[in-house]
Design an enzyme around this catalytic site. Sequence first.
Site, PDB file in Angstrom:
ATOM      1  N   HIS A   1       0.808  -1.217   0.000  1.00 45.61           N
ATOM      2  CA  HIS A   1       0.000   0.000   0.000  1.00 45.61           C
ATOM      3  C   HIS A   1       0.844   1.271   0.000  1.00 45.61           C
ATOM      4  O   HIS A   1       1.862   1.364   0.675  1.00 45.61           O
ATOM      5  CB  HIS A   1      -0.932   0.004   1.218  1.00 45.61           C
ATOM      6  N   ASP A   2       0.414   2.227  -0.794  1.00 48.90           N
ATOM      7  CA  ASP A   2       0.986   3.582  -0.837  1.00 48.90           C
ATOM      8  C   ASP A   2       2.409   3.637  -1.383  1.00 48.90           C
ATOM      9  O   ASP A   2       3.053   4.683  -1.319  1.00 48.90           O
ATOM     10  CB  ASP A   2       0.939   4.234   0.552  1.00 48.90           C
TER      11      ASP A   2
ATOM     12  N   GLY B   1       5.101  -0.860   2.418  1.00 53.03           N
ATOM     13  CA  GLY B   1       4.259   0.316   2.310  1.00 53.03           C
ATOM     14  C   GLY B   1       5.031   1.629   2.312  1.00 53.03           C
ATOM     15  O   GLY B   1       6.050   1.758   2.985  1.00 53.03           O
TER      16      GLY B   1
END
Length: 269
Positions: free
Chosen positions: A123-124, A141
């Site tokens: 994520h991200d 992340g």
Amino acid sequence: MSGILVHPTAVVASGARLGAGVKVGPYCIVGEHVVLHDNVELISHVVVEGHTTVGAGTRIFPFASVGHQPQDLKFHGEASRLEIGERCTIRESVTINPGTEGGGMLTKIGNDCLLMACSHVAHDAHVGNNVVLANYVGVAGHAVIGDYVRFGGMCAVHQFVRIGSHAFIGAQSMIDADVIPYGMALGNRARLAGLNLVGLKRSGFERESIHTLRAAYRMIFSSEGTLRERVDDAAVMFKDASLVQDVVSFITSAKDRPICLPRAGSEEE
């Protein structure tokens, strides 16, 4: 749309948007918020979910899981996004997660990337253009990977780490500090092992520019004074050298992680 081919065993949600020439192979699942641009191909047994956009000409191989919710306990179902660029190749069993509220709501992969089997982008994370993740590479992340970065197999990238453009990460390395542009990092925990000279030459950088960058590297990572003092000196001494200025800007913008340094007493090859 013209030329769309969807295998009878595939499941494509009514809200999904498919461009011209898209091919959805056997047993694939495409979610209702997914956008597949022109000539995307899902080979077979691929799942694309969430608010995911896949760029034109990208091919995704069997058992890849793209766009499912992040592996983050702070995720609470927010409508975060995943953007994958054009002409990427995403091989078997790759996993890519969308963003989270705590990281800007977006995971992004650039154009012309190769994600080999079983690699992971969390994520991200933001991955640049022309990046190669070899088998079993894990990008945690919030990591930021620059353009033309190459990873050997089974590497791990710590959350919030930045890896500068044209860097090379040796196989089985654990990266827990920022790696400068054009650098080469090896080991667990990885240390800077000089410049990615092979990559620089293959990318067509001029010999004079490479020699200047090597001189700046020796200066920045010498033992005299502090790192910030040496970086400031290099910024002035090599003010007209664009590659050196890339390194200077990268180091001075460090925020979440330390800079990956050479081992004490080591010299660039």
